[in-house]
Design an enzyme around this catalytic site. Structure first.
Site, mmCIF file in Angstrom:
data_model
loop_
_atom_site.group_PDB
_atom_site.id
_atom_site.type_symbol
_atom_site.label_atom_id
_atom_site.label_comp_id
_atom_site.label_asym_id
_atom_site.label_seq_id
_atom_site.Cartn_x
_atom_site.Cartn_y
_atom_site.Cartn_z
ATOM 1 N N VAL A 26 25.745 -10.490 38.422
ATOM 2 C CA VAL A 26 26.110 -11.901 38.566
ATOM 3 C C VAL A 26 26.420 -12.186 40.032
ATOM 4 O O VAL A 26 27.239 -11.498 40.648
ATOM 5 C CB VAL A 26 27.318 -12.270 37.684
ATOM 6 N N ASP A 134 33.711 -10.694 20.852
ATOM 7 C CA ASP A 134 34.161 -9.833 21.954
ATOM 8 C C ASP A 134 35.180 -10.578 22.822
ATOM 9 O O ASP A 134 35.075 -10.594 24.047
ATOM 10 C CB ASP A 134 32.964 -9.369 22.789
#
EC number: 2.7.11.1
Length: 479
Positions: A26, A134
């Protein structure tokens, strides 16, 4: 993964590395056109195809497009080359919530704020049949204003991932935050599993450490299975009660999000939030009153009493007339269902409703005010024929508000358009279907889309009314 490009498709400058995982990196990016900061997730296509994760990538894209919420990281666009897939997403300058918790426990009011925003986001996702699976501080980001943003939907599940028993069966998530039924590899309800994870996050925010932790993984699983944890001495009794209900090892008796919202600790924080908002509104109003209290000549408010009413429910602007907007033939064609082009643009065309009425505008306005009071909605006039209606309590996507606008076709025939201006579309649709439609039935002639064609009786009535009004207009005046 090969070196990153400095410019992506002539649209984004690509900057420093923000983070990386097994299959993706990222980077910080900036739009060349708007100068807006973005986060660019670069996924190695070859790697994900080798391990069969391409479907998971597609699912993540679908989920992020469905889950558009102020507390969910927004996906702006997806691009691809022969070797990479690019997600251009909202940039969260504040980083991970984990970094804050790593420094120690948070103040109660700060923890409540993040938990409140997390519950809002998760509740919204569940209403769209999306389950994160998650939830943990590493996947909760903070924006410039310290608002929470749920991220990383890579392990999320859609409703169509369920088997015939209606349950999810894939074991995933981070062990310390995973619900007992997920660890036991039994079918599980994604909603209940996410609530457990939210409970663990709440504990971590207030305590500064995990409720279930052990160097031996199997021992940690045993503690999770029995909900074997101890709350610190500084936890308030109402927090302890809420955590015990969220960290209930039995998913059947585990608390729901609706009940979380009703819990004393949650409502206490919400009450404090509302008091702060009311104080801020009063401050803004007092400033506006000070600036609006004098005109150009230094005179005070006009003596005709045209200022806002004291209760703030109905506001009439001085320069606005009471007459609704007149519609001509072209306006009617543009507003008709058959000429509505909104569906061509892929947007959900369920954010507005229209009905016609043979009642005068004054009767329609009185009815709107009566219905607003009955449904506990605030109502205020914005301009001629336009009213703002708002719920007093926040919903899944903030305060639900809608505009009701009255258009005059003839003096005794009106079109009323009710359009959502803020909040959750599903909540709006439910309010219209279950509350507004029944409550307005005595002034409604027909709802748009309810009948493709008017009944012969309605057509006759309308034609007679048109003829009568035409005769009245053509009749010469007598002195």
């Amino acid at each position: 993964m090969e070196n990153k490009p400095s410019v992506l498709t002539d649209k984004y400058d690509v900057g420093r590395l923000l983070g990386q995982g097994t299959f993706a990196k990222v980077y910080y990016g900036r739009s060349i056109l708007t100068n807006q900061s973005v986060a660019i997730k670069m996924i190695d296509k070859e790697k994900v195809m080798k391990v069969g994760l391409i479907e998971q990538i597609k699912r993540e894209i679908s989920v992020m497009r469905i889950a558009r919420h102020p507390n969910v990281v927004e996906l702006y666009e997806v691009m691809a080359t022969k070797t990479r897939i690019y997600f251009v997403m909202e940039y969260c300058k504040g980083g991970e919530l984990f970094n804050k918790v790593a420094k120690g426990k948070l103040r109660d009011d700060v923890a409540w704020k993040y938990f409140y925003q997390l519950i809002n986001a998760v509740d919204f996702c569940h209403s769209r049949e999306v389950y994160h699976r998650d939830i943990k501080p590493e996947n909760l980001l903070l924006d410039d204003n310290e608002n929470l943003k749920v991220s990383d939907f890579g392990l999320s599940a859609l409703a169509d991932c369920k088997r015939q028993d209606g349950l999810l069966h894939t074991t995933c998530g981070t062990p310390a935050y995973v619900a007992p039924e997920v660890i036991n590899r039994k079918g599980y309800d994604g909603t209940k599993a996410d609530i457990w994870s939210c409970g663990v996050v709440l504990f971590v925010l207030l305590a500064g450490y995990l409720p279930f932790h052990d160097s031996n993984l199997m021992e940690m699983y045993r503690k999770i299975g029995k909900a074997d944890f101890k709350a610190p001495s500084w936890f308030a009794p109402e927090v302890r009660r809420l955590l015990c209900k969220m960290l209930d090892p039995n998913p059947e008796t585990r608390i729901t999000i609706a009940r979380i919202r009703e819990s004393s600790w949650f409502r206490k924080g919400l009450h404090m939030k509302q008091k702060k908002m009311e104080k801020r509104v009063k401050e803004i109003n007092s400033v506006e009153a000070g600036t609006a209290g004098t005109n150009e000549n230094g005179a005070g408010p006009s003596e005709n009493g045209a200022g806002p009413s004291e209760n703030g429910d109905r506001v009439t602007e001085e320069n606005h007339t009471d007459e609704p907007t007149n519609l001509n033939a072209f306006d009617l064609i543009a507003l008709s269902a058959g000429f509505d082009l909104a569906g061509l643009f892929g947007d959900d065309n369920k954010r507005e409703s229209r009905f016609t009425s043979q009642k005068p505008a004054s009767v329609i306005i009185s009815k709107l005010e009566e219905v607003a009071q009955r449904l506990k909605l605030s109502i205020r006039k914005r301009e001629a024929g336009l009213f703002k209606l708002e719920r007093l309590k926040e919903g899944r996507k903030g305060i639900l508000s809608m505009d009701a606008e009255i258009f005059q076709v003839t003096p005794n025939f009106h079109l009323v358009e009710v359009k959502k201006s803020n909040g959750d579309t599903l909540e709006y649709q439910k309010l219209v279907a279950e509350d507004l439609r029944p409550a307005l039935s005595d002034i409604v002639w027909v709802w748009q889309g309810e009948k493709d064609e008017l009944t012969s009786q309605q057509e006759t009535e309308y034609q007679q009314q048109q003829q009568q009004e035409q005769q009245e207009q053509e009749e010469p005046l007598k002195f």
